[in-house]
Design a protein around this motif. Structure first.
Motif, PDB file in Angstrom:
ATOM      1  N   LYS A  66      -4.460  -1.039  -2.492  1.00 48.06           N
ATOM      2  CA  LYS A  66      -4.276   0.097  -3.398  1.00 48.06           C
ATOM      3  C   LYS A  66      -5.226   1.234  -3.043  1.00 48.06           C
ATOM      4  O   LYS A  66      -4.855   2.413  -3.122  1.00 48.06           O
ATOM      5  CB  LYS A  66      -4.479  -0.340  -4.847  1.00 48.06           C
ATOM      6  N   ALA A  67      -6.448   0.879  -2.655  1.00 50.32           N
ATOM      7  CA  ALA A  67      -7.418   1.909  -2.283  1.00 50.32           C
ATOM      8  C   ALA A  67      -6.959   2.664  -1.036  1.00 50.32           C
ATOM      9  O   ALA A  67      -7.030   3.900  -0.981  1.00 50.32           O
ATOM     10  CB  ALA A  67      -8.786   1.274  -2.053  1.00 50.32           C
ATOM     11  N   MET A  68      -6.476   1.927  -0.039  1.00 51.92           N
ATOM     12  CA  MET A  68      -6.023   2.584   1.190  1.00 51.92           C
ATOM     13  C   MET A  68      -4.800   3.465   0.930  1.00 51.92           C
ATOM     14  O   MET A  68      -4.705   4.588   1.454  1.00 51.92           O
ATOM     15  CB  MET A  68      -5.688   1.540   2.257  1.00 51.92           C
ATOM     16  N   ILE A  69      -3.875   2.983   0.130  1.00 55.10           N
ATOM     17  CA  ILE A  69      -2.677   3.780  -0.170  1.00 55.10           C
ATOM     18  C   ILE A  69      -3.077   5.066  -0.893  1.00 55.10           C
ATOM     19  O   ILE A  69      -2.569   6.148  -0.579  1.00 55.10           O
ATOM     20  CB  ILE A  69      -1.668   2.958  -0.987  1.00 55.10           C
ATOM     21  N   ALA A  70      -4.016   4.956  -1.845  1.00 55.82           N
ATOM     22  CA  ALA A  70      -4.506   6.149  -2.549  1.00 55.82           C
ATOM     23  C   ALA A  70      -5.172   7.107  -1.568  1.00 55.82           C
ATOM     24  O   ALA A  70      -4.994   8.334  -1.648  1.00 55.82           O
ATOM     25  CB  ALA A  70      -5.487   5.743  -3.644  1.00 55.82           C
ATOM     26  N   ILE A  94       5.729   3.890   1.913  1.00 49.26           N
ATOM     27  CA  ILE A  94       5.211   3.991   0.546  1.00 49.26           C
ATOM     28  C   ILE A  94       6.229   4.688  -0.366  1.00 49.26           C
ATOM     29  O   ILE A  94       6.455   4.258  -1.502  1.00 49.26           O
ATOM     30  CB  ILE A  94       3.867   4.754   0.529  1.00 49.26           C
ATOM     31  N   ASN A  95       6.855   5.746   0.103  1.00 51.11           N
ATOM     32  CA  ASN A  95       7.808   6.495  -0.715  1.00 51.11           C
ATOM     33  C   ASN A  95       9.106   5.740  -0.976  1.00 51.11           C
ATOM     34  O   ASN A  95       9.846   6.074  -1.902  1.00 51.11           O
ATOM     35  CB  ASN A  95       8.116   7.850  -0.064  1.00 51.11           C
ATOM     36  N   HIS A  96       9.386   4.725  -0.128  1.00 55.86           N
ATOM     37  CA  HIS A  96      10.562   3.893  -0.357  1.00 55.86           C
ATOM     38  C   HIS A  96      10.231   2.694  -1.253  1.00 55.86           C
ATOM     39  O   HIS A  96      11.045   1.785  -1.399  1.00 55.86           O
ATOM     40  CB  HIS A  96      11.143   3.406   0.977  1.00 55.86           C
ATOM     41  N   ILE A 107       3.736  -3.600  -0.897  1.00 48.26           N
ATOM     42  CA  ILE A 107       2.661  -3.888   0.054  1.00 48.26           C
ATOM     43  C   ILE A 107       1.524  -4.539  -0.720  1.00 48.26           C
ATOM     44  O   ILE A 107       1.124  -4.042  -1.780  1.00 48.26           O
ATOM     45  CB  ILE A 107       2.156  -2.608   0.750  1.00 48.26           C
ATOM     46  N   ASP A 108       1.003  -5.652  -0.210  1.00 48.36           N
ATOM     47  CA  ASP A 108      -0.052  -6.368  -0.926  1.00 48.36           C
ATOM     48  C   ASP A 108      -1.218  -5.438  -1.241  1.00 48.36           C
ATOM     49  O   ASP A 108      -1.620  -4.615  -0.408  1.00 48.36           O
ATOM     50  CB  ASP A 108      -0.553  -7.556  -0.098  1.00 48.36           C
ATOM     51  N   SER A 109      -1.770  -5.606  -2.424  1.00 46.30           N
ATOM     52  CA  SER A 109      -2.814  -4.688  -2.877  1.00 46.30           C
ATOM     53  C   SER A 109      -4.219  -5.108  -2.481  1.00 46.30           C
ATOM     54  O   SER A 109      -5.161  -4.328  -2.620  1.00 46.30           O
ATOM     55  CB  SER A 109      -2.758  -4.552  -4.411  1.00 46.30           C
ATOM     56  N   ARG A 110      -4.364  -6.326  -1.954  1.00 51.83           N
ATOM     57  CA  ARG A 110      -5.717  -6.792  -1.651  1.00 51.83           C
ATOM     58  C   ARG A 110      -5.887  -7.119  -0.173  1.00 51.83           C
ATOM     59  O   ARG A 110      -5.484  -6.337   0.684  1.00 51.83           O
ATOM     60  CB  ARG A 110      -6.076  -7.971  -2.579  1.00 51.83           C
ATOM     61  N   MET A 111      -6.461  -8.265   0.172  1.00 51.29           N
ATOM     62  CA  MET A 111      -6.847  -8.526   1.555  1.00 51.29           C
ATOM     63  C   MET A 111      -5.673  -8.743   2.504  1.00 51.29           C
ATOM     64  O   MET A 111      -5.851  -8.680   3.721  1.00 51.29           O
ATOM     65  CB  MET A 111      -7.789  -9.734   1.617  1.00 51.29           C
ATOM     66  N   ALA A 112      -4.491  -9.006   1.982  1.00 56.98           N
ATOM     67  CA  ALA A 112      -3.324  -9.162   2.859  1.00 56.98           C
ATOM     68  C   ALA A 112      -2.697  -7.811   3.197  1.00 56.98           C
ATOM     69  O   ALA A 112      -1.736  -7.757   3.960  1.00 56.98           O
ATOM     70  CB  ALA A 112      -2.282 -10.073   2.207  1.00 56.98           C
ATOM     71  N   TYR A 113      -3.246  -6.753   2.636  1.00 57.03           N
ATOM     72  CA  TYR A 113      -2.715  -5.402   2.883  1.00 57.03           C
ATOM     73  C   TYR A 113      -2.616  -5.075   4.365  1.00 57.03           C
ATOM     74  O   TYR A 113      -1.592  -4.573   4.840  1.00 57.03           O
ATOM     75  CB  TYR A 113      -3.595  -4.355   2.192  1.00 57.03           C
ATOM     76  N   ARG A 140      -3.054 -15.281  -1.176  1.00 64.22           N
ATOM     77  CA  ARG A 140      -2.298 -14.029  -1.050  1.00 64.22           C
ATOM     78  C   ARG A 140      -1.811 -13.818   0.377  1.00 64.22           C
ATOM     79  O   ARG A 140      -0.692 -13.347   0.608  1.00 64.22           O
ATOM     80  CB  ARG A 140      -3.155 -12.838  -1.494  1.00 64.22           C
ATOM     81  N   ILE A 141      -2.641 -14.162   1.359  1.00 64.48           N
ATOM     82  CA  ILE A 141      -2.234 -14.032   2.755  1.00 64.48           C
ATOM     83  C   ILE A 141      -1.071 -14.976   3.056  1.00 64.48           C
ATOM     84  O   ILE A 141      -0.099 -14.606   3.728  1.00 64.48           O
ATOM     85  CB  ILE A 141      -3.432 -14.293   3.690  1.00 64.48           C
ATOM     86  N   SER A 142      -1.147 -16.198   2.537  1.00 64.55           N
ATOM     87  CA  SER A 142      -0.071 -17.167   2.747  1.00 64.55           C
ATOM     88  C   SER A 142       1.224 -16.676   2.106  1.00 64.55           C
ATOM     89  O   SER A 142       2.309 -16.769   2.709  1.00 64.55           O
ATOM     90  CB  SER A 142      -0.461 -18.534   2.161  1.00 64.55           C
ATOM     91  N   PHE A 143       1.114 -16.148   0.888  1.00 65.45           N
ATOM     92  CA  PHE A 143       2.296 -15.608   0.205  1.00 65.45           C
ATOM     93  C   PHE A 143       2.880 -14.435   0.987  1.00 65.45           C
ATOM     94  O   PHE A 143       4.107 -14.314   1.127  1.00 65.45           O
ATOM     95  CB  PHE A 143       1.919 -15.156  -1.206  1.00 65.45           C
TER      96      PHE A 143
END
Length: 246
Positions: free
Chosen positions: A68-72, A167-169, A173-179, A219-222
């Motif tokens: 989320k931080a990177m997307i922002a 992002i616009n579509h 995208i995972d919000s944490r370490m799997a991002y 989260r990475i496995s998911f």
């Protein structure tokens, strides 16, 4: 091309200024993303932002994770006209001397992602290194390619246009370490070429890690399970690209 740096920050406020000092010489905007830090870390972040005129601060009200931080941060970069974002982690673990090489590689290949892969020092935790090898074995499965040597490193350059297309579509995208895995695979699926370059990674003995073994591995496995499903429907396209390249 207009370059800019994006630095997601959580619990590494004290290391931030040394990271920023390595970037100032390039005269590119530096987007700092405060990912819901505590007051102590906020103070470090605000002090850096006030000290350097090239920084732009984005503040998240609460901690949402690296994704989320990177997307922002990339949204802000796009808003101010940046066409190529250089993602750099705030912990100072990556060899800053490689920044120039990555920028030059991006200038030669403006449509590509320039993605680092780690060269570890002797202090690298063995569990982390071995776990990373397993995670990166899966990246070759979901892309049907071996061009991505590491999918977890936070040292890479993205062309902003295809990034924002994803992002616009409203692609999840995972919000944490799997991002880092998730966004890289989606961009690869979109047809963005990936160029892998080595970068030294240092693990300080007293370093602070935001990686949570149970939560983040789940989260990475998911994420890989989700990407495997996505890969199945893309097999014809991925195979066509593979055959065409060979």
């Amino acid at each position: 091309m207009k370059f800019g740096f994006v630095i997601p920050i959580y619990n590494h406020g004290s290391a931030l200024e040394s990271v920023v000092q390595n970037l100032i010489e390039y005269n590119y905007p530096i987007v700092l993303v405060d990912d819901g830090n505590d007051q102590k870390n906020k103070d470090f972040i605000h002090a850096v932002n006030q000290k350097y005129s090239s920084t732009v601060l984005v503040t998240c009200e609460k901690n949402g994770g690296k994704g989320k931080a990177m997307i922002a941060g990339v949204k802000k970069a796009d808003e101010i006209g940046i066409t190529h974002v250089f993602q750099i982690d705030s912990d100072g673990q990556h060899d800053a001397s490689k920044i120039s090489l990555f920028l030059e590689e991006s200038k030669k290949n403006p449509d590509a992602i320039i993605c680092g892969y780690p060269e570890y020092d002797e202090n690298a935790p063995k569990k982390r290194v071995n776990g990373r090898r397993i995670a990166n074995a899966w990246i070759h499965i979901v892309t049907l390619s071996n061009v991505i040597k590491d999918a977890l490193i936070g040292f890479r350059i993205y062309p902003v246009k295809p990034y924002m297309k994803i992002i616009n579509h409203h692609v999840y995208i995972d919000s944490r370490m799997a991002y880092d895995i998730d966004i890289l695979v989606h961009l690869f699926w979109l047809g963005v070429f990936v160029i892998s370059e080595p970068v030294k990674v240092i693990y300080p003995v007293d370093g602070v890690s935001n990686f949570r073994v149970v939560r983040d591995n789940v989260r990475i496995s998911f994420t890989y399970a989700k990407l495997c499903l996505g890969m199945i429907v893309r097999i014809p396209v991925l195979l066509y690209r593979k055959i065409k390249k060979s």
